[in-house]
Design a protein around this motif. Structure first.
Motif, PDB file in Angstrom:
ATOM      1  N   GLU A  43       4.666   8.242   8.833  1.00  0.00           N
ATOM      2  CA  GLU A  43       3.806   8.500   9.991  1.00  0.00           C
ATOM      3  C   GLU A  43       2.484   7.749   9.884  1.00  0.00           C
ATOM      4  OE1 GLU A  43       2.440  10.222  13.624  1.00  0.00           O
ATOM      5  OE2 GLU A  43       4.446  10.023  12.751  1.00  0.00           O
ATOM      6  N   VAL A  44       1.921   7.706   8.686  1.00  0.00           N
ATOM      7  CA  VAL A  44       0.649   7.001   8.489  1.00  0.00           C
ATOM      8  C   VAL A  44       0.805   5.526   8.838  1.00  0.00           C
ATOM      9  CG1 VAL A  44      -0.918   6.147   6.686  1.00  0.00           C
ATOM     10  CG2 VAL A  44      -0.376   8.595   6.826  1.00  0.00           C
ATOM     11  N   PHE A  45       1.852   4.890   8.328  1.00  0.00           N
ATOM     12  CA  PHE A  45       2.021   3.464   8.606  1.00  0.00           C
ATOM     13  C   PHE A  45       2.389   3.207  10.068  1.00  0.00           C
ATOM     14  CE2 PHE A  45       1.951   3.110   4.027  1.00  0.00           C
ATOM     15  CZ  PHE A  45       1.259   1.922   3.844  1.00  0.00           C
ATOM     16  N   LEU A  46       3.122   4.127  10.678  1.00  0.00           N
ATOM     17  CA  LEU A  46       3.418   3.995  12.108  1.00  0.00           C
ATOM     18  C   LEU A  46       2.129   4.038  12.921  1.00  0.00           C
ATOM     19  CD1 LEU A  46       5.455   3.822  14.427  1.00  0.00           C
ATOM     20  CD2 LEU A  46       5.609   6.316  14.367  1.00  0.00           C
ATOM     21  N   ARG A  47       1.228   4.946  12.554  1.00  0.00           N
ATOM     22  CA  ARG A  47      -0.049   5.040  13.277  1.00  0.00           C
ATOM     23  C   ARG A  47      -0.892   3.790  13.081  1.00  0.00           C
ATOM     24  NH1 ARG A  47      -2.210  11.300  13.178  1.00  0.00           N
ATOM     25  NH2 ARG A  47      -0.237  12.266  13.751  1.00  0.00           N
ATOM     26  N   VAL A  54      -3.929   9.691   6.108  1.00  0.00           N
ATOM     27  CA  VAL A  54      -3.159  10.702   5.379  1.00  0.00           C
ATOM     28  C   VAL A  54      -3.778  12.080   5.595  1.00  0.00           C
ATOM     29  CG1 VAL A  54      -2.552  11.564   3.083  1.00  0.00           C
ATOM     30  CG2 VAL A  54      -2.242   9.148   3.617  1.00  0.00           C
ATOM     31  N   ARG A  55      -5.088  12.167   5.424  1.00  0.00           N
ATOM     32  CA  ARG A  55      -5.769  13.461   5.609  1.00  0.00           C
ATOM     33  C   ARG A  55      -5.535  13.996   7.014  1.00  0.00           C
ATOM     34  NH1 ARG A  55     -10.097  10.641   3.047  1.00  0.00           N
ATOM     35  NH2 ARG A  55     -10.285  11.223   0.859  1.00  0.00           N
ATOM     36  N   ARG A  56      -5.635  13.113   8.010  1.00  0.00           N
ATOM     37  CA  ARG A  56      -5.481  13.546   9.400  1.00  0.00           C
ATOM     38  C   ARG A  56      -4.054  14.017   9.676  1.00  0.00           C
ATOM     39  NH1 ARG A  56      -8.115   9.478  12.757  1.00  0.00           N
ATOM     40  NH2 ARG A  56      -9.933  10.692  12.191  1.00  0.00           N
ATOM     41  N   HIS A 108       0.782  -1.240   0.000  1.00  0.00           N
ATOM     42  CA  HIS A 108       0.000   0.000   0.000  1.00  0.00           C
ATOM     43  C   HIS A 108       0.816   1.294   0.000  1.00  0.00           C
ATOM     44  CE1 HIS A 108      -3.821  -2.051   0.405  1.00  0.00           C
ATOM     45  NE2 HIS A 108      -3.298  -2.805   1.358  1.00  0.00           N
ATOM     46  N   ALA A 109       2.105   1.241   0.315  1.00  0.00           N
ATOM     47  CA  ALA A 109       2.888   2.476   0.414  1.00  0.00           C
ATOM     48  C   ALA A 109       2.892   3.301  -0.874  1.00  0.00           C
ATOM     49  CB  ALA A 109       4.314   2.178   0.871  1.00  0.00           C
ATOM     50  N   PRO A 110       3.063   2.682  -2.063  1.00  0.00           N
ATOM     51  CA  PRO A 110       3.062   3.508  -3.278  1.00  0.00           C
ATOM     52  C   PRO A 110       1.748   4.269  -3.466  1.00  0.00           C
ATOM     53  CG  PRO A 110       3.972   1.335  -3.736  1.00  0.00           C
ATOM     54  CD  PRO A 110       3.383   1.270  -2.363  1.00  0.00           C
ATOM     55  N   MET A 111       0.621   3.602  -3.180  1.00  0.00           N
ATOM     56  CA  MET A 111      -0.683   4.238  -3.318  1.00  0.00           C
ATOM     57  C   MET A 111      -0.859   5.352  -2.278  1.00  0.00           C
ATOM     58  SD  MET A 111      -3.798   3.881  -1.434  1.00  0.00           S
ATOM     59  CE  MET A 111      -3.531   2.278  -0.728  1.00  0.00           C
ATOM     60  N   VAL A 112      -0.395   5.118  -1.058  1.00  0.00           N
ATOM     61  CA  VAL A 112      -0.484   6.137  -0.009  1.00  0.00           C
ATOM     62  C   VAL A 112       0.377   7.346  -0.380  1.00  0.00           C
ATOM     63  CG1 VAL A 112       0.132   6.637   2.395  1.00  0.00           C
ATOM     64  CG2 VAL A 112      -1.061   4.526   1.829  1.00  0.00           C
ATOM     65  N   ARG A 113       1.540   7.086  -0.931  1.00  0.00           N
ATOM     66  CA  ARG A 113       2.422   8.189  -1.338  1.00  0.00           C
ATOM     67  C   ARG A 113       1.782   9.025  -2.446  1.00  0.00           C
ATOM     68  NH1 ARG A 113       6.696  10.187  -4.118  1.00  0.00           N
ATOM     69  NH2 ARG A 113       8.411  10.951  -2.817  1.00  0.00           N
ATOM     70  N   ARG A 114       1.181   8.355  -3.435  1.00  0.00           N
ATOM     71  CA  ARG A 114       0.510   9.089  -4.520  1.00  0.00           C
ATOM     72  C   ARG A 114      -0.631   9.938  -3.975  1.00  0.00           C
ATOM     73  NH1 ARG A 114       1.312   4.237  -7.223  1.00  0.00           N
ATOM     74  NH2 ARG A 114      -0.829   3.567  -6.831  1.00  0.00           N
TER      75      ARG A 114
END
Length: 198
Positions: free
Chosen positions: A59-63, A86-88, A35-41
């Protein structure tokens, strides 16, 4: 992606989340790679000035990891959960980020020329009036952060708030001060740029 492929991916995510909840840390690595590539985009599409996208992804994946390990977090619909995170993160970091210094061009617009002391004095009086119109809580956080130079995280405990809540309070207070200043001076919002940008 077809609906069957999406269903398979969602099922795989649920399996990985269950493994992670059971203590299998390798499952987290698989979720990240998937999921990281999609989260980065997605984070790039919502880019905020001065915030590094790779830091947001980390930070998103750590949370997510913390949430899952504490028994919360997503059980399915991982993509929706990640987009919300991501939004948060972006909203929190944008509120907490200290304002960038003005450029020399902007600064030059607000340096009084020789003989403009009366104008400068009037500006200070307007700012003081605007400050005094604010709620006491806003005045306190503005004084601590803008005048004394404290970061929100260093005064959070004294205010009885979390660091994030303190940063949000400071952001709202700065915005409130700008609005009160504009009202006091009857200037359009774009003109009174001597106040720092939030």
């Amino acid at each position: 992606m077809g609906s069957s492929e999406g269903a398979v991916r969602s099922s795989d995510d649920a399996v990985l989340l269950a493994r992670l909840r059971d203590g299998d840390d390798s499952a987290f690595g698989e979720l990240y790679r998937r999921h990281a590539p999609m989260v980065r985009r997605f984070a790039l599409s919502m880019q905020r000035s001065g915030i590094d996208v790779d830091d947001v992804v980390a930070e998103v994946f750590l949370r997510v990891l913390r949430a899952v390990r504490s028994g919360r977090g997503p059980r399915d619909a991982v993509r929706t959960y990640l987009f919300t995170a991501v939004r948060r993160v972006l909203a929190e970091w944008a509120a907490a980020r200290r304002d960038e210094p003005m450029t020399s061009d902007e600064l030059g617009e607000h340096v009084p020329r020789q003989g403009d002391h009366q104008v400068a004095q009037a500006e200070r009086e307007l700012l003081a009036r605007a400050f005094l119109r604010l709620p006491a809580r806003w005045r306190e956080v503005l004084w601590r952060t803008e005048v004394e130079g404290h970061r929100p995280s260093s005064i959070a405990r004294q205010l009885g708030l979390t660091p994030n809540a303190t940063a949000v309070l400071a952001h709202r207070a700065r915005r409130g001060l700008r609005e009160a200043y504009h009202q006091a001076s009857d200037l359009p919002v774009g003109r009174a740029r001597c106040l720092r940008r939030a």
